[in-house]
Design a protein around this motif. Structure first.
Motif, PDB file in Angstrom:
ATOM      1  N   VAL A   1      -1.919  11.930  -3.947  1.00 14.32           N
ATOM      2  CA  VAL A   1      -2.686  10.539  -3.773  1.00 14.32           C
ATOM      3  C   VAL A   1      -2.017   9.814  -2.492  1.00 14.32           C
ATOM      4  O   VAL A   1      -2.652   8.772  -1.772  1.00 14.32           O
ATOM      5  CB  VAL A   1      -1.911   9.494  -4.744  1.00 14.32           C
ATOM      6  CG1 VAL A   1      -0.776   9.045  -4.844  1.00 14.32           C
ATOM      7  CG2 VAL A   1      -2.859   8.260  -5.229  1.00 14.32           C
ATOM      8  N   PHE A   2      -0.857  10.510  -2.069  1.00 14.36           N
ATOM      9  CA  PHE A   2      -0.435  10.111  -0.667  1.00 14.36           C
ATOM     10  C   PHE A   2      -1.089  10.567   0.540  1.00 14.36           C
ATOM     11  O   PHE A   2      -0.823  10.413   1.817  1.00 14.36           O
ATOM     12  CB  PHE A   2       1.038  10.305  -0.515  1.00 14.36           C
ATOM     13  CG  PHE A   2       1.976   9.358  -1.432  1.00 14.36           C
ATOM     14  CD1 PHE A   2       1.737   8.075  -1.528  1.00 14.36           C
ATOM     15  CD2 PHE A   2       3.105  10.064  -2.146  1.00 14.36           C
ATOM     16  CE1 PHE A   2       2.504   7.257  -2.296  1.00 14.36           C
ATOM     17  CE2 PHE A   2       3.891   9.137  -2.911  1.00 14.36           C
ATOM     18  CZ  PHE A   2       3.654   7.721  -2.979  1.00 14.36           C
ATOM     19  N   GLU A   3      -1.849  11.714   0.381  1.00 10.45           N
ATOM     20  CA  GLU A   3      -2.418  12.301   1.491  1.00 10.45           C
ATOM     21  C   GLU A   3      -3.606  11.381   2.113  1.00 10.45           C
ATOM     22  O   GLU A   3      -4.365  10.789   1.469  1.00 10.45           O
ATOM     23  CB  GLU A   3      -3.101  13.449   1.004  1.00 10.45           C
ATOM     24  CG  GLU A   3      -2.353  14.525   0.618  1.00 10.45           C
ATOM     25  CD  GLU A   3      -1.262  15.146   1.594  1.00 10.45           C
ATOM     26  OE1 GLU A   3      -1.478  15.098   2.710  1.00 10.45           O
ATOM     27  OE2 GLU A   3      -0.153  15.334   1.184  1.00 10.45           O
ATOM     28  N   ARG A   4      -3.260  11.225   3.601  1.00 12.10           N
ATOM     29  CA  ARG A   4      -4.323  10.482   4.256  1.00 12.10           C
ATOM     30  C   ARG A   4      -4.361   8.941   3.996  1.00 12.10           C
ATOM     31  O   ARG A   4      -5.096   8.266   4.158  1.00 12.10           O
ATOM     32  CB  ARG A   4      -5.814  10.960   4.149  1.00 12.10           C
ATOM     33  CG  ARG A   4      -6.028  12.326   4.725  1.00 12.10           C
ATOM     34  CD  ARG A   4      -7.414  13.017   4.280  1.00 12.10           C
ATOM     35  NE  ARG A   4      -7.262  13.074   2.794  1.00 12.10           N
ATOM     36  CZ  ARG A   4      -6.824  13.935   2.134  1.00 12.10           C
ATOM     37  NH1 ARG A   4      -6.168  15.103   2.653  1.00 12.10           N
ATOM     38  NH2 ARG A   4      -7.013  14.119   0.758  1.00 12.10           N
ATOM     39  N   VAL A   5      -3.075   8.581   3.232  1.00 14.49           N
ATOM     40  CA  VAL A   5      -2.917   7.081   3.184  1.00 14.49           C
ATOM     41  C   VAL A   5      -3.053   6.394   4.438  1.00 14.49           C
ATOM     42  O   VAL A   5      -2.415   6.746   5.563  1.00 14.49           O
ATOM     43  CB  VAL A   5      -1.605   6.849   2.366  1.00 14.49           C
ATOM     44  CG1 VAL A   5      -1.267   5.461   2.545  1.00 14.49           C
ATOM     45  CG2 VAL A   5      -1.927   6.864   1.024  1.00 14.49           C
ATOM     46  N   GLN A   6      -3.605   5.138   4.786  1.00 12.62           N
ATOM     47  CA  GLN A   6      -3.666   4.498   5.721  1.00 12.62           C
ATOM     48  C   GLN A   6      -2.738   3.383   6.346  1.00 12.62           C
ATOM     49  O   GLN A   6      -2.365   3.058   7.432  1.00 12.62           O
ATOM     50  CB  GLN A   6      -5.343   3.772   5.715  1.00 12.62           C
ATOM     51  CG  GLN A   6      -6.296   4.596   5.474  1.00 12.62           C
ATOM     52  CD  GLN A   6      -7.597   3.851   5.016  1.00 12.62           C
ATOM     53  OE1 GLN A   6      -7.838   2.758   5.524  1.00 12.62           O
ATOM     54  NE2 GLN A   6      -8.477   4.629   4.435  1.00 12.62           N
ATOM     55  N   ARG A   7      -2.289   2.647   5.000  1.00  5.78           N
ATOM     56  CA  ARG A   7      -1.189   1.759   5.389  1.00  5.78           C
ATOM     57  C   ARG A   7       0.208   1.675   4.782  1.00  5.78           C
ATOM     58  O   ARG A   7       1.199   1.559   5.296  1.00  5.78           O
ATOM     59  CB  ARG A   7      -2.085   0.147   4.785  1.00  5.78           C
ATOM     60  CG  ARG A   7      -3.202  -0.107   5.810  1.00  5.78           C
ATOM     61  CD  ARG A   7      -3.516  -1.570   5.635  1.00  5.78           C
ATOM     62  NE  ARG A   7      -4.637  -2.048   6.326  1.00  5.78           N
ATOM     63  CZ  ARG A   7      -5.108  -3.362   6.491  1.00  5.78           C
ATOM     64  NH1 ARG A   7      -4.631  -4.221   5.469  1.00  5.78           N
ATOM     65  NH2 ARG A   7      -6.065  -3.589   7.245  1.00  5.78           N
ATOM     66  N   ALA A   8       0.278   2.152   3.290  1.00  4.73           N
ATOM     67  CA  ALA A   8       1.430   2.124   2.768  1.00  4.73           C
ATOM     68  C   ALA A   8       1.442   3.108   1.636  1.00  4.73           C
ATOM     69  O   ALA A   8       0.540   3.202   0.892  1.00  4.73           O
ATOM     70  CB  ALA A   8       1.750   0.687   2.166  1.00  4.73           C
ATOM     71  N   CYS A   9       2.599   3.803   1.627  1.00  2.77           N
ATOM     72  CA  CYS A   9       2.983   4.543   0.482  1.00  2.77           C
ATOM     73  C   CYS A   9       4.048   4.101  -0.202  1.00  2.77           C
ATOM     74  O   CYS A   9       5.109   4.065   0.515  1.00  2.77           O
ATOM     75  CB  CYS A   9       3.194   6.226   1.031  1.00  2.77           C
ATOM     76  SG  CYS A   9       2.157   7.268   1.932  1.00  2.77           S
ATOM     77  N   VAL A  10       3.680   3.681  -1.317  1.00  2.00           N
ATOM     78  CA  VAL A  10       4.757   3.060  -2.160  1.00  2.00           C
ATOM     79  C   VAL A  10       5.580   3.923  -3.043  1.00  2.00           C
ATOM     80  O   VAL A  10       4.816   4.687  -3.783  1.00  2.00           O
ATOM     81  CB  VAL A  10       4.067   1.819  -3.011  1.00  2.00           C
ATOM     82  CG1 VAL A  10       5.093   1.020  -3.758  1.00  2.00           C
ATOM     83  CG2 VAL A  10       3.203   0.944  -1.952  1.00  2.00           C
ATOM     84  N   TYR A  11       6.661   3.638  -3.062  1.00  3.20           N
ATOM     85  CA  TYR A  11       7.502   4.754  -3.980  1.00  3.20           C
ATOM     86  C   TYR A  11       8.671   3.864  -4.845  1.00  3.20           C
ATOM     87  O   TYR A  11       8.996   2.727  -4.454  1.00  3.20           O
ATOM     88  CB  TYR A  11       8.274   5.578  -3.023  1.00  3.20           C
ATOM     89  CG  TYR A  11       9.446   5.259  -2.257  1.00  3.20           C
ATOM     90  CD1 TYR A  11      10.737   5.391  -2.522  1.00  3.20           C
ATOM     91  CD2 TYR A  11       9.069   4.749  -0.846  1.00  3.20           C
ATOM     92  CE1 TYR A  11      11.924   4.584  -1.732  1.00  3.20           C
ATOM     93  CE2 TYR A  11       9.843   4.271   0.043  1.00  3.20           C
ATOM     94  CZ  TYR A  11      11.385   4.052  -0.526  1.00  3.20           C
ATOM     95  OH  TYR A  11      12.184   3.451   0.316  1.00  3.20           O
TER      96      TYR A  11
END
Length: 507
Positions: free
Chosen positions: A234-244
């Motif tokens: 789900v995080f691959e190629r994220v454009q603005r924010a990876c939320v953890y």
């Protein structure tokens, strides 16, 4: 058509002559077959069985020009002339047809991958951004909270994916959406390869679905490793924010390893005081220190804890965590603080999610039938003390030792039901040997779940729990297991629990 030609297909491509086989004819399978037919592909849909409603849909598809083959064994053999397989998420990679596709070099997509490729222009001209939610627990609540926030901001949004509406239906809607709130399971992510979410969150990671993640197809990986790897997609190629999740370091590890679009940020959420670049809780406020210019020295108020508890109570910790995750995704999209507050203030949990059924004789009865794995049950149990726990069903290969160890001091007693109740009983004997346990048997007739389970079984379960509970206790249905061994689904299980509680005699 070569795999390279298939790989570049998108909304504006000519799909004429593309031979697509759709594997499975459930909600996502029908949506895939229907929309592939709509864009002009040559579609064959395969299923081993179908309900009466699905057979009606099959007739409709055949009128539109698709071929539908429904019979026992239909999903075992890949047709001769196939350019792409679109599989329903229930089929494991070692399913016979998918193994044949791999051997022949035929690309395999899921409905999510198909939807990403079929995106069309949104109201702004560009396709609607996707805000994606995955994790072991809390996905549906977080996605629905996110949708409520987006709607409060005046955006045309819809919750899609694992939450209900197939994504391909949303992207093909003639009235385009501004933004999509997308819930994704690990199964769906496994068959997704090109999606580029605007922002995404992995809420938590714990063992789940190990029955799906088993077999030789895993290679040298464990089931949990492959499960986590699928969540990481789900995080691959994220454009603005990876939320953890700050409380779950494994989710931050996934962000650290992801290949994202340049400029994408890592944003944490925590139930404690947030650091710079995080959302968190300060006293009774949910606050943002990630999406404001002055984040190094201050925080922006989003809402209060009371906004998350419309009944005047205290929101459970996992509800607060879900709200923070939803707020982070919305803020990444540019939503205002006021819209976050208004969306969360008006949000109501779906049924069977930590829902108070009744208070009888000073005992509170709570339905969290949606807690279908140990991690979800643990989150619920940690909100109550003392508690009589109702658990059991289909464990899906999960272990319960960590759960029992963490909540043993809270347990007044335990009532167990279902096929895999012995797994929980053994964990209780190891880590809570002094807690009284009652096991409820059901006749093993081989008949339908509603016969083996049903009202009589749940009345016996509730009566046993009532015998264990005293005034001031909470009786919590948080099974930690799937329901289909004895009930139609978790909703039916929760409904029968509520009915049995309302049938208790007045003290």
């Amino acid at each position: 058509m070569s795999p390279d030609d298939v790989d570049v297909l998108h909304r504006e491509s000519s799909w004429a002559g593309v031979r697509a086989t759709v594997l499975g004819f459930g909600v996502s399978g029908f949506a895939a077959a229907d929309n592939l037919t709509h864009v002009g592909a040559d579609v064959t849909a395969l299923a081993d069985r179908a309900t009466a409603a699905q057979l009606e849909k099959a007739e409709l598809l055949e009128v539109l020009g698709a071929r539908v083959d429904i019979h026992e064994g239909a999903t075992q053999v890949l047709p001769d002339d196939v350019d792409v397989v679109v599989t329903s998420p229930g089929f494991r990679p070692d399913s016979p047809l998918l193994q044949q596709a791999a051997a022949r070099g035929v690309p395999v997509w899921g409905e999510v991958e198909l939807a990403w490729r079929l995106r069309g222009p949104g109201p702004s001209g560009a396709p609607a951004p996707w805000l994606c939610v995955t994790g072991t627990n809390g996905k549906t609540t977080t996605t629905q909270m996110l949708d409520a926030i987006l709607r409060a901001a005046g955006l045309r949004s819809v919750a899609v994916g694992n939450v209900g509406l197939p994504i391909v239906e949303a992207v093909m809607d003639p009235a385009p959406y501004d933004v999509l709130a997308v819930e994704l399971s690990s199964f769906q992510l496994h068959y997704t390869s090109s999606m580029s979410a605007e922002a995404a969150v992995v809420l938590n990671l714990a063992e789940d679905h190990l029955d799906w993640y088993s077999g030789d197809w895993l290679g040298t990986d464990t089931g949990y490793q492959r499960y986590a790897a699928d969540k990481a997609r789900v995080f691959e190629r994220v454009q603005r924010a990876c939320v953890y999740n700050v409380a779950d370091p494994a989710t931050e590890d996934l962000v650290r390893d992801a290949e994202v679009v340049e400029g994408a940020r890592a944003v944490g959420f925590t139930l404690g005081m947030p650091g710079v670049g995080m959302l968190g809780v300060v006293e009774d406020l949910l606050v943002d220190r990630a999406f404001i210019p002055e984040r190094a020295s201050s925080a922006a108020e989003l809402c209060t804890l009371a906004d998350l508890a419309p009944d005047g109570g205290t929101p459970a910790p996992h509800v607060v965590a879900n709200a923070l995750a939803a707020a982070a995704l919305a803020r990444a999209h540019g939503v205002s603080q006021e819209a976050v507050r208004d969306g969360l203030r008006g949000f109501r949990l779906d049924g069977h999610r930590i829902a108070t059924v009744a208070t009888v004789g000073g005992v509170r009865w709570v339905d969290d039938s949606k807690a279908t794995n140990p991690h979800a049950a643990q989150s619920s149990l940690q909100a109550y003390d003392p508690v009589v726990w109702i658990a059991g069903g289909l464990a899906k290969g999960a272990a319960f030792d960590e759960l029992v160890r963490s909540v043993a001091s809270r347990l007044r007693g335990v009532v167990l039901l279902g096929r895999d109740r012995a797994v929980i009983a053994e964990a209780l004997s190891r880590h809570a040997p002094d807690v009284r346990v009652i096991q409820i048997d059901a006749p093993d007739t081989g008949d339908a779940p509603t016969i083996n389970g049903g009202p009589d079984l749940m009345r016996r379960v509730v009566a046993a729990a009532a015998d264990l509970a005293v005034a001031g206790d909470t009786v919590l249905l948080a099974p930690g297991c799937a329901s289909q061994d004895q009930f139609t689904d978790y909703g039916a299980r929760g409904d029968l629990f509520a009915a049995a509680v309302h049938g208790l005699p007045s003290p």
